[in-house]
Design a protein around this motif. Structure first.
Motif, mmCIF file in Angstrom:
data_model
loop_
_atom_site.group_PDB
_atom_site.id
_atom_site.type_symbol
_atom_site.label_atom_id
_atom_site.label_comp_id
_atom_site.label_asym_id
_atom_site.label_seq_id
_atom_site.Cartn_x
_atom_site.Cartn_y
_atom_site.Cartn_z
ATOM 1 N N HIS A 55 -9.043 1.374 9.695
ATOM 2 C CA HIS A 55 -8.632 0.914 8.360
ATOM 3 C C HIS A 55 -7.162 0.464 8.298
ATOM 4 O O HIS A 55 -6.642 0.214 7.216
ATOM 5 C CB HIS A 55 -8.863 2.029 7.340
ATOM 6 C CG HIS A 55 -10.307 2.372 7.144
ATOM 7 N ND1 HIS A 55 -11.126 1.696 6.271
ATOM 8 C CD2 HIS A 55 -11.100 3.306 7.738
ATOM 9 C CE1 HIS A 55 -12.351 2.215 6.311
ATOM 10 N NE2 HIS A 55 -12.356 3.189 7.198
ATOM 11 N N LYS A 110 -14.126 8.592 2.444
ATOM 12 C CA LYS A 110 -14.437 8.135 1.079
ATOM 13 C C LYS A 110 -13.177 7.923 0.245
ATOM 14 O O LYS A 110 -13.184 7.170 -0.723
ATOM 15 C CB LYS A 110 -15.338 9.155 0.378
ATOM 16 C CG LYS A 110 -16.790 9.065 0.803
ATOM 17 C CD LYS A 110 -17.735 9.560 -0.301
ATOM 18 C CE LYS A 110 -19.147 9.710 0.229
ATOM 19 N NZ LYS A 110 -19.474 11.124 0.564
ATOM 20 N N ARG A 157 0.859 -1.193 0.000
ATOM 21 C CA ARG A 157 0.000 0.000 0.000
ATOM 22 C C ARG A 157 0.895 1.243 0.000
ATOM 23 O O ARG A 157 1.954 1.262 0.641
ATOM 24 C CB ARG A 157 -0.913 -0.006 1.228
ATOM 25 C CG ARG A 157 -2.070 -0.996 1.094
ATOM 26 C CD ARG A 157 -2.940 -1.033 2.339
ATOM 27 N NE ARG A 157 -2.231 -1.585 3.479
ATOM 28 C CZ ARG A 157 -2.207 -1.019 4.687
ATOM 29 N NH1 ARG A 157 -2.841 0.106 4.909
ATOM 30 N NH2 ARG A 157 -1.544 -1.600 5.674
ATOM 31 N N ASN A 215 -8.943 3.603 0.430
ATOM 32 C CA ASN A 215 -9.163 2.420 -0.419
ATOM 33 C C ASN A 215 -8.055 1.402 -0.164
ATOM 34 O O ASN A 215 -7.235 1.599 0.743
ATOM 35 C CB ASN A 215 -9.210 2.852 -1.898
ATOM 36 C CG ASN A 215 -7.902 3.491 -2.322
ATOM 37 O OD1 ASN A 215 -6.853 2.849 -2.267
ATOM 38 N ND2 ASN A 215 -7.931 4.753 -2.720
ATOM 39 N N ALA A 216 -8.010 0.373 -0.971
ATOM 40 C CA ALA A 216 -7.073 -0.737 -0.730
ATOM 41 C C ALA A 216 -5.608 -0.322 -0.917
ATOM 42 O O ALA A 216 -4.703 -1.075 -0.555
ATOM 43 C CB ALA A 216 -7.406 -1.901 -1.663
ATOM 44 N N THR A 250 -4.448 2.712 0.283
ATOM 45 C CA THR A 250 -4.108 3.749 1.268
ATOM 46 C C THR A 250 -3.205 3.204 2.379
ATOM 47 O O THR A 250 -3.489 2.137 2.943
ATOM 48 C CB THR A 250 -5.395 4.319 1.908
ATOM 49 O OG1 THR A 250 -6.324 4.611 0.868
ATOM 50 C CG2 THR A 250 -5.082 5.578 2.696
#
Ligand SMILES: *Cc1c(COP(=O)(O)O)cnc(C)c1O
Length: 399
Positions: free
Chosen positions: A214, A176, A126, A179-180, A182
């Motif tokens: 997350h 928002k 990531r 995501n995968a 980040t």
């Protein structure tokens, strides 16, 4: 050879790359909150080299530390240990959340280290970093990409991949963007260059929660807010929100070039010999100045004094805002970093106000095209604040 402002300006303009719109003064000497130019004019300095010389110019203990260390050892490679560097890292670790320190030479470099560490420590490739609109994180390609202001990007595309920007203060919009890809959220607890905009502690806590939920790292860029500027050693200490990585620079060595990246032992473990380095980072002379800076700030009562005189400055600025409502919207900041937010009419005059005050011998600047920014040395006295405010009031009177 006799030097004058005019002489140094003419010679400088011939040979320097034109990256700065400089004022027509060549500074030759400083003491405390005062500066003198080559023509002998005196200035009261509420800019501090942009929040760098927090103990004022030529603070005696710093000068002595530099001279003493310069007579002992100036530089060796980071292949060896040195005393000042070790003492500096110990002081940073003992007085923050961090357990590990990487030393560099500037703010942008500290942020580069933080970004690289966030990527490599994600462990699964990531790489995307979310930062905020209006932010400022430096001028290298990666830190420019992290900076959330289009004016700093223009002409330098393509910028490095992996940076996205969330609107200021909007937690839902931030979520928002996750995501995968980040790996981290990067932000200043108070935006300095962006116009002295503090982030609400609840908003910062919201970021912390998002990171925990997350599996992201929270990086605080305290390059401007750290080292006592906001009234505590680090700004995060007043928010109740603890980051995973923190970057420092500006005031850390009271004027010598330095940057630092602080983190936990667990995260730091992803950096091993060969992954990151700096030839000069933690240079013994610079580190000796930083040790002295930190020890001075940590003396009993020093930061309490900063908070109390900062309040004095805030109150004086608030009185100006009340007195000139067609120019000034209000005051915002913390500790000893304050912004006078300008109205639309005031904004058209921002640059001119700074220039006219310069001509009268008073230094500060205009940040983010929204606020007059005041970052005097932390040692500024109430009578110096009075002098500054009196002059600013007499200038604002003219509009
Ligand atoms: C000044 C600043 C930087 C960049 O520091 P340099 O030493 O100029 O590279 C980065 N982030 C913030 C918040 C700053 O104020």
């Amino acid at each position: 050879m006799e030097v004058s402002n005019e002489d140094l300006r003419t010679r400088g303009d011939r040979v320097f790359v034109g990256t700065y719109a400089r004022y027509p003064a060549a500074m030759v000497k400083g003491k405390g909150c005062l500066l003198w130019d080559a023509d002998g004019r005196e200035y009261l300095d509420f800019l501090s080299g942009i929040a760098v010389c927090s103990l004022g110019h030529c603070y005696p203990a710093i000068t002595e530390a530099i001279c003493r260390q310069a007579g002992e050892l100036v530089h060796v490679s980071n292949l060896y240990y040195t005393g000042p560097q070790t003492e500096l890292a110990e002081l940073l670790v003992d007085n923050s959340f961090a357990e590990k320190v990487f030393l560099a030479n500037s703010g942008a470099e500290a942020n580069e280290a933080a970004i690289k560490l966030a990527r490599i420590s994600s462990g699964d490739g990531r790489y995307e970093v979310i930062s905020l609109e209006g932010s400022f994180h430096g001028r290298t390609l990666a830190t420019v990409a992290a900076t959330g202001q289009a004016k700093f990007h223009k002409g330098f595309e393509p910028l490095p991949e992996g940076f996205v920007h969330a609107p200021f203060g909007d937690l839902q919009a931030l979520e928002k963007l996750i995501n995968a890809r980040t790996c981290a959220i990067l932000c200043e607890p108070l935006q300095g260059e962006g116009g002295v905009r503090p982030l609400d502690p609840d908003y910062l806590q919201g970021m912390r929660d998002l990171c925990d939920r997350h599996g992201l790292l929270l990086i605080f860029d305290e390059i401007q807010t750290g080292i006592g500027r906001t009234g505590s050693l680090f700004a995060y200490q007043q928010t109740g929100v603890v980051p995973d990585i923190m970057t420092l620079a500006k005031a850390l060595a009271n004027g010598l070039p330095i940057g630092a990246m602080l983190t936990t032992e667990k995260i730091a473990a992803s950096f091993v010999p060969g992954t990151h380095a700096s030839t000069f980072g933690g240079n013994p002379v610079v580190a000796a100045a930083a040790v002295t800076t930190l020890k001075t700030l940590l003396q009993d009562g020093f930061l309490a004094g900063v908070r109390s005189r900062g309040k004095y400055l805030q109150t004086a600025l608030q009185r100006l805002a009340d007195r000139f409502p067609d120019l000034l919207v209000g005051v915002r900041g913390r500790g000893m970093i304050w912004g006078l937010v300008l109205t639309e009419k005031g904004n058209s005059l921002g640059g001119e106000i700074v220039k006219k005050m310069f001509e009268r011998g008073f230094l500060f600047n205009y940040a983010g095209n929204v606020a007059l920014r005041f970052v005097p040395p932390l040692i500024v006295s109430e009578s110096e604040i009075d002098r500054f405010i009196k002059e600013l009031a007499s200038l604002l009177e003219e509009y």
